[in-house]
Design a protein around this motif. Structure first.
Motif, PDB file in Angstrom:
ATOM      1  N   ARG A   1      39.897 -16.183  80.683  1.00 56.64           N
ATOM      2  CA  ARG A   1      39.851 -15.245  79.562  1.00 56.64           C
ATOM      3  C   ARG A   1      38.836 -15.664  78.499  1.00 56.64           C
ATOM      4  O   ARG A   1      38.669 -16.843  78.226  1.00 56.64           O
ATOM      5  N   CYS A   2      38.189 -14.688  77.903  1.00 56.44           N
ATOM      6  CA  CYS A   2      37.269 -14.967  76.800  1.00 56.44           C
ATOM      7  C   CYS A   2      37.308 -13.795  75.825  1.00 56.44           C
ATOM      8  O   CYS A   2      37.428 -12.628  76.233  1.00 56.44           O
ATOM      9  N   ASN A   3      37.195 -14.117  74.533  1.00 50.96           N
ATOM     10  CA  ASN A   3      37.177 -13.072  73.515  1.00 50.96           C
ATOM     11  C   ASN A   3      35.761 -12.673  73.109  1.00 50.96           C
ATOM     12  O   ASN A   3      35.560 -11.975  72.127  1.00 50.96           O
ATOM     13  N   CYS A   4      34.779 -13.140  73.893  1.00 51.26           N
ATOM     14  CA  CYS A   4      33.400 -12.671  73.798  1.00 51.26           C
ATOM     15  C   CYS A   4      32.962 -12.128  75.150  1.00 51.26           C
ATOM     16  O   CYS A   4      33.576 -12.426  76.177  1.00 51.26           O
ATOM     17  N   ASP A   5      31.892 -11.361  75.122  1.00 50.71           N
ATOM     18  CA  ASP A   5      31.312 -10.809  76.353  1.00 50.71           C
ATOM     19  C   ASP A   5      29.794 -10.945  76.235  1.00 50.71           C
ATOM     20  O   ASP A   5      29.060  -9.960  76.206  1.00 50.71           O
ATOM     21  N   CYS A   6      29.330 -12.194  76.161  1.00 50.44           N
ATOM     22  CA  CYS A   6      27.935 -12.487  75.850  1.00 50.44           C
ATOM     23  C   CYS A   6      26.981 -11.911  76.896  1.00 50.44           C
ATOM     24  O   CYS A   6      27.234 -12.026  78.098  1.00 50.44           O
ATOM     25  N   VAL A   7      25.896 -11.334  76.422  1.00 50.99           N
ATOM     26  CA  VAL A   7      24.950 -10.683  77.326  1.00 50.99           C
ATOM     27  C   VAL A   7      24.266 -11.687  78.249  1.00 50.99           C
ATOM     28  O   VAL A   7      23.798 -11.315  79.330  1.00 50.99           O
ATOM     29  N   PHE A   8      24.205 -12.963  77.837  1.00 46.86           N
ATOM     30  CA  PHE A   8      23.517 -13.981  78.632  1.00 46.86           C
ATOM     31  C   PHE A   8      24.474 -14.888  79.385  1.00 46.86           C
ATOM     32  O   PHE A   8      24.055 -15.855  80.016  1.00 46.86           O
ATOM     33  N   CYS A   9      25.770 -14.593  79.356  1.00 47.94           N
ATOM     34  CA  CYS A   9      26.769 -15.495  79.920  1.00 47.94           C
ATOM     35  C   CYS A   9      26.664 -15.591  81.439  1.00 47.94           C
ATOM     36  O   CYS A   9      26.446 -14.586  82.135  1.00 47.94           O
ATOM     37  N   LEU A  10      26.857 -16.802  81.960  1.00 48.47           N
ATOM     38  CA  LEU A  10      26.821 -17.016  83.404  1.00 48.47           C
ATOM     39  C   LEU A  10      27.941 -16.285  84.121  1.00 48.47           C
ATOM     40  O   LEU A  10      27.867 -16.050  85.331  1.00 48.47           O
ATOM     41  N   ARG A  11      28.995 -15.938  83.395  1.00 49.48           N
ATOM     42  CA  ARG A  11      30.086 -15.157  84.001  1.00 49.48           C
ATOM     43  C   ARG A  11      29.535 -13.857  84.581  1.00 49.48           C
ATOM     44  O   ARG A  11      30.062 -13.330  85.557  1.00 49.48           O
ATOM     45  N   GLN A  12      28.485 -13.329  83.979  1.00 49.82           N
ATOM     46  CA  GLN A  12      27.907 -12.064  84.427  1.00 49.82           C
ATOM     47  C   GLN A  12      26.699 -12.252  85.333  1.00 49.82           C
ATOM     48  O   GLN A  12      26.346 -11.360  86.091  1.00 49.82           O
ATOM     49  N   LYS A  13      26.074 -13.424  85.243  1.00 50.00           N
ATOM     50  CA  LYS A  13      24.782 -13.603  85.869  1.00 50.00           C
ATOM     51  C   LYS A  13      24.821 -14.226  87.260  1.00 50.00           C
ATOM     52  O   LYS A  13      23.839 -14.181  87.975  1.00 50.00           O
ATOM     53  N   LYS A  14      25.919 -14.852  87.639  1.00 50.75           N
ATOM     54  CA  LYS A  14      25.858 -15.587  88.898  1.00 50.75           C
ATOM     55  C   LYS A  14      27.112 -15.369  89.743  1.00 50.75           C
ATOM     56  O   LYS A  14      28.203 -15.199  89.234  1.00 50.75           O
ATOM     57  N   GLU A  15      26.900 -15.383  91.059  1.00 53.87           N
ATOM     58  CA  GLU A  15      28.004 -15.389  91.997  1.00 53.87           C
ATOM     59  C   GLU A  15      28.219 -16.828  92.443  1.00 53.87           C
ATOM     60  O   GLU A  15      27.277 -17.604  92.533  1.00 53.87           O
ATOM     61  N   MET A  16      29.470 -17.175  92.731  1.00 55.82           N
ATOM     62  CA  MET A  16      29.779 -18.553  93.064  1.00 55.82           C
ATOM     63  C   MET A  16      30.479 -18.618  94.412  1.00 55.82           C
ATOM     64  O   MET A  16      31.353 -17.796  94.707  1.00 55.82           O
ATOM     65  N   ALA A  17      30.085 -19.578  95.219  1.00 55.16           N
ATOM     66  CA  ALA A  17      30.767 -19.804  96.488  1.00 55.16           C
ATOM     67  C   ALA A  17      32.220 -20.173  96.219  1.00 55.16           C
ATOM     68  O   ALA A  17      32.527 -20.854  95.230  1.00 55.16           O
ATOM     69  N   ALA A  18      33.107 -19.743  97.078  1.00 56.59           N
ATOM     70  CA  ALA A  18      34.534 -19.936  96.845  1.00 56.59           C
ATOM     71  C   ALA A  18      34.907 -21.400  96.643  1.00 56.59           C
ATOM     72  O   ALA A  18      35.740 -21.733  95.796  1.00 56.59           O
ATOM     73  N   GLU A  19      34.250 -22.293  97.381  1.00 59.76           N
ATOM     74  CA  GLU A  19      34.609 -23.708  97.299  1.00 59.76           C
ATOM     75  C   GLU A  19      34.067 -24.370  96.037  1.00 59.76           C
ATOM     76  O   GLU A  19      34.414 -25.511  95.728  1.00 59.76           O
ATOM     77  N   ALA A  20      33.204 -23.668  95.301  1.00 54.90           N
ATOM     78  CA  ALA A  20      32.631 -24.252  94.085  1.00 54.90           C
ATOM     79  C   ALA A  20      32.714 -23.264  92.919  1.00 54.90           C
ATOM     80  O   ALA A  20      31.870 -23.245  92.043  1.00 54.90           O
ATOM     81  N   SER A  21      33.766 -22.451  92.919  1.00 54.32           N
ATOM     82  CA  SER A  21      33.898 -21.410  91.910  1.00 54.32           C
ATOM     83  C   SER A  21      34.748 -21.872  90.733  1.00 54.32           C
ATOM     84  O   SER A  21      35.771 -22.539  90.906  1.00 54.32           O
ATOM     85  N   LEU A  22      34.324 -21.502  89.531  1.00 59.95           N
ATOM     86  CA  LEU A  22      35.123 -21.790  88.340  1.00 59.95           C
ATOM     87  C   LEU A  22      36.145 -20.696  88.052  1.00 59.95           C
ATOM     88  O   LEU A  22      36.969 -20.861  87.161  1.00 59.95           O
ATOM     89  N   TRP A  23      36.089 -19.602  88.783  1.00 59.22           N
ATOM     90  CA  TRP A  23      37.076 -18.550  88.566  1.00 59.22           C
ATOM     91  C   TRP A  23      38.443 -19.022  89.053  1.00 59.22           C
ATOM     92  O   TRP A  23      38.595 -19.458  90.187  1.00 59.22           O
ATOM     93  N   LEU A  24      39.422 -18.937  88.185  1.00 56.13           N
ATOM     94  CA  LEU A  24      40.780 -19.360  88.519  1.00 56.13           C
ATOM     95  C   LEU A  24      41.571 -18.185  89.090  1.00 56.13           C
ATOM     96  O   LEU A  24      41.507 -17.071  88.561  1.00 56.13           O
ATOM     97  N   GLU A  25      42.329 -18.432  90.154  1.00 57.78           N
ATOM     98  CA  GLU A  25      43.206 -17.389  90.681  1.00 57.78           C
ATOM     99  C   GLU A  25      44.340 -17.110  89.714  1.00 57.78           C
ATOM    100  O   GLU A  25      44.849 -15.991  89.628  1.00 57.78           O
ATOM    101  N   ARG A  26      44.743 -18.136  88.973  1.00 56.05           N
ATOM    102  CA  ARG A  26      45.738 -17.989  87.904  1.00 56.05           C
ATOM    103  C   ARG A  26      45.548 -19.147  86.931  1.00 56.05           C
ATOM    104  O   ARG A  26      44.916 -20.143  87.265  1.00 56.05           O
TER     105      ARG A  26
END
Length: 219
Positions: A36-61
């Protein structure tokens, strides 16, 4: 991935795998608490890159504090230079878990430096002054300044709190100076012109804050 290390080229690896790939030398141990983030930065890596499942920072929970502590205890601290709370979300949105993990580190490994990378909007999120909560727990607060004016800041960050977010972020930084040994404001180099960087530097100087220009990772 709760606990990870950063590698050149904008790569993120679980801490144990980092040691397998580069078995020598100390490195930062990064702690990921939320998406979760309370910003939606135009330059944020959250929007700019896809990540391989084994090296992803996205949490399932979102991990519980007990799970965060377990992940910390599983790390090989012989190779840790500092503990950094960062990830792909805003750590202060999980303030109690953040503070609990910091207390654990300072109790079990008091010589390890601790750092928080934050957008500085935690006080708006919680409706109170939170800087004092970090007294004795944080060695460094790295706060995203992003711009020299409230208007530019909002256009870049698209903060959910609107135009008031800029001043609230600066106020949080000033609050932190009383409780945290080192407070650093940051901006991204390729997003800002040299003139804008100089304006940010002047703004920080006027408020007794330190500015660091950090490189933009596009990939």
């Amino acid at each position: 991935m709760i606990v990870y290390a950063t590698h050149r080229g904008g790569r993120y690896l679980p801490f144990a795998k980092s040691l397998q790939e580069v078995p020598e030398g100390k490195r930062g141990l990064y702690v990921n608490l939320t998406n979760r983030c309370n910003c939606d930065c135009v330059f944020c890596l959250r929007q700019k890159k896809e990540m391989a499942a084994e090296a992803s920072l996205w949490l399932e929970r979102e991990p519980t504090l007990a799970e965060v502590v377990a992940a910390l205890e599983a790390a090989d601290w012989e190779f840790v230079s500092e503990a950094v709370f960062c990830g792909f979300g805003e750590p202060t949105l999980r303030l109690e878990e953040l503070l609990g993990a910091l207390r654990h580190i300072k109790k079990s490994r008091p010589n390890i430096s601790t750092r928080l990378n934050t957008n500085g909007l935690g006080e708006l999120a919680h409706g109170r002054e939170i800087a004092s909560d970090f007294a004795g727990l944080l060695d460094v607060a790295s706060i995203s300044l992003n711009a020299s004016t409230a208007e530019r800041y909002l256009s870049l960050t698209r903060a959910e709190y609107g135009i008031d977010a800029f001043e609230a972020m600066l106020t949080f930084a000033e609050h932190c100076r009383a409780y945290i040994p080192k407070v650093v404001m940051t901006i991204v180099d390729k997003v800002n012109s040299e003139d804008e960087i100089n304006r940010c530097r002047a703004l920080c100087a006027a408020r007794g804050l330190t500015l660091r220009v950090r490189p933009y990772e596009a990939d």
